[in-house]
Design a protein around this motif. Structure first.
Motif, PDB file in Angstrom:
ATOM      1  N   ALA A  11       0.811  -1.221   0.000  1.00  0.00           N
ATOM      2  CA  ALA A  11       0.000   0.000   0.000  1.00  0.00           C
ATOM      3  C   ALA A  11       0.842   1.268   0.000  1.00  0.00           C
ATOM      4  O   ALA A  11       0.369   2.334  -0.415  1.00  0.00           O
TER       5      ALA A  11
ATOM      6  N   ASN B 247      -8.043  -3.158  -1.150  1.00  0.00           N
ATOM      7  CA  ASN B 247      -7.139  -3.053  -0.005  1.00  0.00           C
ATOM      8  C   ASN B 247      -7.288  -4.281   0.890  1.00  0.00           C
ATOM      9  O   ASN B 247      -8.408  -4.606   1.323  1.00  0.00           O
TER      10      ASN B 247
ATOM     11  N   GLN C 233      -2.197  -4.458  -1.636  1.00  0.00           N
ATOM     12  CA  GLN C 233      -3.328  -4.064  -2.474  1.00  0.00           C
ATOM     13  C   GLN C 233      -3.319  -4.849  -3.782  1.00  0.00           C
ATOM     14  O   GLN C 233      -2.259  -5.103  -4.359  1.00  0.00           O
TER      15      GLN C 233
ATOM     16  N   ARG D 178      -4.291  -4.203  -7.442  1.00  0.00           N
ATOM     17  CA  ARG D 178      -4.554  -3.014  -8.246  1.00  0.00           C
ATOM     18  C   ARG D 178      -4.910  -3.398  -9.675  1.00  0.00           C
ATOM     19  O   ARG D 178      -4.283  -4.264 -10.279  1.00  0.00           O
TER      20      ARG D 178
END
Length: 275
Positions: free
Chosen positions: A85, A98, A104, A106
């Motif tokens: 993160a 998250n 994370q 993404r």
């Protein structure tokens, strides 16, 4: 566009990175990626754990706890990656999941064409985009005789038919050109003109070609990378795709490029003749 080998490569990479991770929140930076209400999407996913990642054709199926599935299509440029993160977001990152361990998941998409949709697990097969899909290209699910019979019910060019995902899933422009070259079938040949023997060889070549491409972690012609940001290597094994003007590996005749169904198409005019 990522084809089946690339999507399967992403699935395997992500499975090793995010299974059993709990989502504590979702950031939707570009709402149009989400099919439906982005606020409801965030609310439904938050607090759930990723239990598995499956694939149907070129679609990724993220299985969340309590019978929730996210259907994800990467379209032209979509990519997933897992980052800490603390790592700054890329400008093309549009959705961030998250996790409770500080990492994370993404979703990055330069063209913003990719889509994510939530459904009750098991109901994804009812989505119009998945309902029409043909069998997976495996010996267990892809029946050779059924494939031959389905070909003969179509009047279109074989290249166009193989791209529409109803005869068999997972073939895109690259792999259609390759399997037709391997089978010595011209891409403009009408499906109904393909012999039973040709259809059976084509069936086997489809399975083998996609297996080889998966083993090579997919084909990177432009920008494809896996969940670990690694490129595929199957582009080094291509015989005709992107080889216009180069000698055919089989007969040395220069490879030609034409347009079939609005798609750039590579073939050998000597080995692959219209019947």
């Amino acid at each position: 566009m990522p084809e089946l080998p690339e999507v399967e490569t992403v699935r395997r990479g992500l499975s090793a990175l995010v299974i059993d991770k709990k989502v504590i929140g979702v950031d939707v930076i570009y709402p149009k990626i989400i099919v439906g209400d982005p606020s409801e999407f965030k609310e439904q996913v938050s607090g759930r754990t990723i239990s598995a990642i499956d694939r149907r054709g070129k679609y990724l199926l993220f299985r969340f706890s309590a019978d929730l599935t996210m259907v994800s299509h990467l379209r032209m440029e979509g990519k997933y990656s897992v980052k800490d993160a603390a790592v700054p977001l890329d400008k093309h990152t549009h959705v961030v999941f998250n996790f409770d361990d500080g990492t994370q998941l993404r979703y990055n998409d330069v063209r913003k064409f990719g889509r994510m949709q939530l459904v009750e697990t098991g109901m994804e097969k009812m989505l119009p985009s998945l309902q029409k899909l043909g069998p997976e290209p495996t010996p267990e699910t892809f029946d050779a005789q059924a494939f031959y019979q389905a070909l003969h019910r179509r009047k279109k060019a074989v290249k166009t038919a193989l791209l529409d995902q109803t005869l068999v899933v997972g073939l895109g422009n690259i792999y259609v050109d390759e399997v037709l070259w391997q089978t010595k079938i011209h891409p403009e040949t009408k499906c109904a003109n393909i012999t039973e023997q040709q259809a059976l060889v084509l069936h086997d070549n489809i399975i083998l070609e996609l297996e080889r491409a998966i083993a090579a972690h997919g084909t990177t012609v432009f920008t494809f990378t896996d969940a670990n940001s690694h490129s595929g290597s199957f582009q080094n094994q291509l015989n005709v795709y992107g080889k216009k003007g180069e000698p055919c590996p089989r007969c040395q005749t220069p490879i030609q490029k034409i347009v079939v169904g609005q798609r750039g198409t590579h073939f050998c005019p000597h080995c692959q003749q219209v019947i």
